[in-house]
Scaffold this motif. Structure first.
Motif, PDB file in Angstrom:
ATOM      1  N   GLU A  45       0.835  -1.200   0.000  1.00 49.65           N
ATOM      2  CA  GLU A  45       0.000   0.000   0.000  1.00 49.65           C
ATOM      3  C   GLU A  45       0.872   1.253   0.000  1.00 49.65           C
ATOM      4  OE1 GLU A  45      -3.368   0.571  -0.086  1.00 49.65           O
ATOM      5  OE2 GLU A  45      -3.495  -1.544  -0.648  1.00 49.65           O
ATOM      6  N   ILE A  46       2.061   1.153   0.551  1.00 50.87           N
ATOM      7  CA  ILE A  46       2.986   2.286   0.598  1.00 50.87           C
ATOM      8  C   ILE A  46       3.759   2.401  -0.704  1.00 50.87           C
ATOM      9  CG2 ILE A  46       4.989   3.249   1.816  1.00 50.87           C
ATOM     10  CD1 ILE A  46       4.001   1.626   4.293  1.00 50.87           C
ATOM     11  N   ASN A  47       4.303   1.285  -1.175  1.00 53.41           N
ATOM     12  CA  ASN A  47       4.998   1.244  -2.457  1.00 53.41           C
ATOM     13  C   ASN A  47       4.552   0.000  -3.214  1.00 53.41           C
ATOM     14  OD1 ASN A  47       6.643   1.279  -4.670  1.00 53.41           O
ATOM     15  ND2 ASN A  47       8.572   1.077  -3.548  1.00 53.41           N
ATOM     16  N   PRO A  48       3.701   0.164  -4.204  1.00 53.67           N
ATOM     17  CA  PRO A  48       3.171  -1.001  -4.919  1.00 53.67           C
ATOM     18  C   PRO A  48       4.235  -1.789  -5.675  1.00 53.67           C
ATOM     19  CG  PRO A  48       2.534   1.046  -6.005  1.00 53.67           C
ATOM     20  CD  PRO A  48       3.122   1.426  -4.692  1.00 53.67           C
ATOM     21  N   ASN A  49       5.427  -1.217  -5.821  1.00 51.62           N
ATOM     22  CA  ASN A  49       6.522  -1.941  -6.462  1.00 51.62           C
ATOM     23  C   ASN A  49       7.154  -2.975  -5.529  1.00 51.62           C
ATOM     24  OD1 ASN A  49       6.743  -0.311  -9.053  1.00 51.62           O
ATOM     25  ND2 ASN A  49       6.977   1.296  -7.510  1.00 51.62           N
ATOM     26  N   GLY A  50       6.901  -2.831  -4.224  1.00 46.36           N
ATOM     27  CA  GLY A  50       7.422  -3.797  -3.273  1.00 46.36           C
ATOM     28  C   GLY A  50       8.907  -3.679  -3.009  1.00 46.36           C
ATOM     29  N   HIS A  51       9.432  -2.440  -3.001  1.00 50.34           N
ATOM     30  CA  HIS A  51      10.858  -2.233  -2.756  1.00 50.34           C
ATOM     31  C   HIS A  51      11.053  -1.114  -1.739  1.00 50.34           C
ATOM     32  CE1 HIS A  51      11.690  -4.747  -6.185  1.00 50.34           C
ATOM     33  NE2 HIS A  51      11.099  -3.908  -7.028  1.00 50.34           N
ATOM     34  N   VAL A  52      12.164  -1.176  -1.022  1.00 47.24           N
ATOM     35  CA  VAL A  52      12.648  -0.029  -0.271  1.00 47.24           C
ATOM     36  C   VAL A  52      13.809   0.567  -1.064  1.00 47.24           C
ATOM     37  CG1 VAL A  52      11.952  -0.829   2.013  1.00 47.24           C
ATOM     38  CG2 VAL A  52      14.159  -1.562   1.112  1.00 47.24           C
ATOM     39  N   PRO A  53      14.047   1.878  -0.887  1.00 47.64           N
ATOM     40  CA  PRO A  53      13.477   2.769   0.111  1.00 47.64           C
ATOM     41  C   PRO A  53      12.199   3.471  -0.355  1.00 47.64           C
ATOM     42  CG  PRO A  53      15.178   3.931  -1.086  1.00 47.64           C
ATOM     43  CD  PRO A  53      15.162   2.522  -1.634  1.00 47.64           C
TER      44      PRO A  53
END
Length: 210
Positions: A45-53
């Protein structure tokens, strides 16, 4: 206060370093890589790409480490980590993008086939090709660094930060940095900065400070 979603063994290192250099107030939530962390429903939900940062700066949510680092530098350290003139900004953007489209790309290829893939899945040809391309990038970089030791504006900027952070992954490629003394000197100098020492896990930067 900026919220950083990161991990000590990820590209979040360059963002954390930029935050430390800028003096911006931030807190970090360490997110595990993979299932249960970056691939969890909450994080997607925060990053739909599924990566940090990822950062959340007062409701502005940004992903992708290089744009975040450039944003942090320009907003929170415009006269030190960033630059003032348009020509300098052009060069700063040039080297920041080059770091990921050229240098990092070839480091990743070489690292996969030298270190990370299971032996049966490695390709000697791809490893060798990646190493040649990494060496070519380091030759280009050495030529740019030789006059002043910096890439832009004759001082340390976010461009040096991004390029240096990419080079911390060189240890997995089998390409010796000491073949490029101009680059080696600058990497050692940059990683010796107090903000860098705070930003990285010690085992990541130790090989470059010896």
């Amino acid at each position: 206060m900026i919220k950083l979603y990161g991990n000590p063994y990820s590209r979040a290192n360059r963002v954390r370093w930029a935050l430390e250099e800028s003096g911006a107030a931030y807190e970090e939530e360490t997110v595990a890589l993979g299932a249960g962390g970056t691939r969890s429903a909450r994080f997607l939900e925060i990053n739909p790409n599924g990566h940090v940062p990822v950062i959340d700066d007062g409701g502005l949510v940004l992903f992708e480490s290089v744009p975040i680092s450039l944003y942090v530098a320009k907003k929170y350290s415009p006269t030190e980590l960033h630059v003032q003139s348009e020509p300098d900004e052009g060069r700063l953007l040039q080297w920041s993008v080059w770091a990921i489209t050229e240098l990092e790309k070839h480091i990743e290829t070489a690292s996969l086939h030298v270190t990370w893939l299971p032996p049966a899945a490695r390709s000697a040809d791809k490893a060798a090709s990646g190493q040649v391309r990494v060496a070519r990038c380091l030759t280009i970089l050495a030529r740019a660094l030789e006059p002043t030791g910096y890439l832009v504006a004759e001082r340390f900027t976010v461009a040096d930060l991004i390029v240096t952070e990419v080079i911390t992954n060189l240890v997995h490629t089998g390409v010796p940095l000491d073949q490029f003394p101009a680059v080696q000197r600058c990497v050692r100098k940059n990683l010796s900065r107090p903000a860098a020492r705070k930003a990285f896990a010690e085992d990541i930067i130790r090989p470059f400070l010896a």
